[in-house]
Design a protein around this motif. Sequence first.
Motif, PDB file in Angstrom:
ATOM      1  N   LYS A  86      47.207  36.499  20.687  1.00 20.91           N
ATOM      2  CA  LYS A  86      47.051  36.071  21.888  1.00 20.91           C
ATOM      3  C   LYS A  86      46.965  37.127  22.654  1.00 20.91           C
ATOM      4  CE  LYS A  86      48.536  32.757  25.465  1.00 20.91           C
ATOM      5  NZ  LYS A  86      49.337  31.666  25.602  1.00 20.91           N
ATOM      6  N   GLU A  87      47.642  38.186  22.747  1.00 24.84           N
ATOM      7  CA  GLU A  87      47.572  39.289  23.669  1.00 24.84           C
ATOM      8  C   GLU A  87      46.327  39.619  23.530  1.00 24.84           C
ATOM      9  OE1 GLU A  87      49.795  43.566  24.504  1.00 24.84           O
ATOM     10  OE2 GLU A  87      50.606  42.176  23.006  1.00 24.84           O
ATOM     11  N   ILE A  89      43.263  38.737  22.021  1.00 23.41           N
ATOM     12  CA  ILE A  89      42.344  37.985  22.432  1.00 23.41           C
ATOM     13  C   ILE A  89      42.362  37.709  24.046  1.00 23.41           C
ATOM     14  CG2 ILE A  89      41.671  35.410  22.264  1.00 23.41           C
ATOM     15  CD1 ILE A  89      42.620  35.313  19.621  1.00 23.41           C
ATOM     16  N   CYS A  90      43.328  37.653  24.601  1.00 23.51           N
ATOM     17  CA  CYS A  90      43.193  37.398  26.220  1.00 23.51           C
ATOM     18  C   CYS A  90      43.012  38.746  26.853  1.00 23.51           C
ATOM     19  CB  CYS A  90      44.677  36.904  26.618  1.00 23.51           C
ATOM     20  SG  CYS A  90      45.008  35.585  26.235  1.00 23.51           S
ATOM     21  N   SER A  91      42.823  39.902  26.107  1.00 25.27           N
ATOM     22  CA  SER A  91      42.313  41.284  26.708  1.00 25.27           C
ATOM     23  C   SER A  91      41.012  41.427  26.342  1.00 25.27           C
ATOM     24  CB  SER A  91      43.431  42.275  26.717  1.00 25.27           C
ATOM     25  OG  SER A  91      43.393  42.532  25.308  1.00 25.27           O
ATOM     26  N   ALA A 129      44.753  30.617  20.796  1.00 29.12           N
ATOM     27  CA  ALA A 129      45.049  31.637  21.687  1.00 29.12           C
ATOM     28  C   ALA A 129      43.951  31.972  22.817  1.00 29.12           C
ATOM     29  CB  ALA A 129      44.778  32.912  20.722  1.00 29.12           C
ATOM     30  N   ILE A 130      42.734  31.587  22.569  1.00 24.29           N
ATOM     31  CA  ILE A 130      41.643  31.667  23.757  1.00 24.29           C
ATOM     32  C   ILE A 130      41.934  30.605  24.725  1.00 24.29           C
ATOM     33  CG2 ILE A 130      39.076  31.178  24.316  1.00 24.29           C
ATOM     34  CD1 ILE A 130      38.599  32.347  21.581  1.00 24.29           C
ATOM     35  N   CYS A 133      44.828  31.409  27.298  1.00 22.25           N
ATOM     36  CA  CYS A 133      44.641  32.550  28.155  1.00 22.25           C
ATOM     37  C   CYS A 133      44.701  32.053  29.379  1.00 22.25           C
ATOM     38  CB  CYS A 133      43.422  33.162  27.765  1.00 22.25           C
ATOM     39  SG  CYS A 133      43.428  34.198  25.930  1.00 22.25           S
ATOM     40  N   ASP A 135      43.290  31.519  33.362  1.00 20.46           N
ATOM     41  CA  ASP A 135      41.851  31.590  33.768  1.00 20.46           C
ATOM     42  C   ASP A 135      41.600  33.049  34.206  1.00 20.46           C
ATOM     43  OD1 ASP A 135      41.813  29.005  33.401  1.00 20.46           O
ATOM     44  OD2 ASP A 135      42.468  28.511  35.533  1.00 20.46           O
ATOM     45  N   LYS A 137      40.957  35.385  32.298  1.00 20.70           N
ATOM     46  CA  LYS A 137      41.133  36.202  31.123  1.00 20.70           C
ATOM     47  C   LYS A 137      40.500  35.860  29.625  1.00 20.70           C
ATOM     48  CE  LYS A 137      44.052  39.271  33.201  1.00 20.70           C
ATOM     49  NZ  LYS A 137      43.781  40.644  33.508  1.00 20.70           N
ATOM     50  N   ARG A 138      40.065  34.541  29.757  1.00 22.77           N
ATOM     51  CA  ARG A 138      39.398  34.154  28.254  1.00 22.77           C
ATOM     52  C   ARG A 138      38.205  35.085  28.055  1.00 22.77           C
ATOM     53  NH1 ARG A 138      40.487  29.337  30.981  1.00 22.77           N
ATOM     54  NH2 ARG A 138      42.270  28.323  30.147  1.00 22.77           N
ATOM     55  N   THR A 188      34.196  29.440  27.370  1.00 21.60           N
ATOM     56  CA  THR A 188      34.172  30.254  26.436  1.00 21.60           C
ATOM     57  C   THR A 188      32.801  29.859  25.629  1.00 21.60           C
ATOM     58  OG1 THR A 188      36.296  31.369  26.039  1.00 21.60           O
ATOM     59  CG2 THR A 188      34.693  31.348  24.311  1.00 21.60           C
TER      60      THR A 188
END
Length: 338
Positions: A86-87, A89-91, A129-130, A133, A135, A137-138, A188
């Motif tokens: 998740k970390e 993917i969010c970056s 995970a997406i 995230c 808002d 940050k997705r 996305t």
Amino acid sequence: MQAHLKGCKREKKCRKERAHATSGGENGETPRRVCVSGGTGFIGKEVVKELLRDGCQVCVLTREAEKAKAALQGEEVRVAVPAQWKEAICSCDAVINLAGEPVASRWSEHIKAEIMQSRVNATRSIVDAINGCPDGKRPSTLVSASAVGYYGTSDTATFDESSPPGNDYLAQVCQAWEKEAQKVHPETRLAIVRIGVTLERDGGALGRMLPAFQMFAGGPVGSGKQWFSWIHREDLVRLLVEASRNENFEGVYNGTSPNPVRMEDTCQAIARNMGRSSWLPVPSVVLQAVLGEGAATVLEGQQVLPTRTLDAGFEFKYKTIFDAMAAILKKETAEKVK
């Protein structure tokens, strides 16, 4: 899929603004950050290399960090295990999802469950995970693999991206796989690539066929009349990377050559480029003894056309099976001479 596309249209302005801000790695721009699942596989490892050549920062999503690091030795990539997905993917700016247990194996009930669950569960984890995230940050894009098995098999029908699904086991797998991807947040952009038989000498169907030809025992598999919807791995890698960065790619695309052939034509192309004969067929019963129900992946096929892929402007480098085999086998001969 329709509901997702409507949502995407509402979010298109936002996505374009974020994509513009992270569109390259040239001229002082921030490099694109791309997460890849299945990044150590036959297709995924080449996608990783292509992204790195494109100036991207790459994170490989894996369940086995040490195995991934060994497979990607020498490549400047980050590796993330599930607790870190998740970390990561969010970056990132885009995710390319290629995870899944190989289908070309002897199918037991256990293996069939693995084939289904490995695709569905990995895709679900990525989509969750997406969607989780914050808002803004997705990732702007999810490119998710599927397969031409979606359409089922036929000796007579022609399929494109608008064709309905089949009802056999692999069609059910592909439908479940795609259904998970379609749950992604409308912010996305989603591109699903239904992949055909991918050709290169170091793996996949061709990697299993070449030893027979090298022993002068290669020939049509089964009747030889089944359709063979193929793509050179280099073209597939280019398509996946293009779909990850091109805002015009949205919806379903077939990852197959515009010129599908019969299996016997494939074997003739291999034989011609190897200076071998292609007269001794591999009986269906032999494959069924080795692969069981999994022999269907070789003995049955479908004629698939990449209509939307061509309409999107994608240019195939290898348009015919003879072009593809000439390039692959010429490269193999050259490397042996070195």
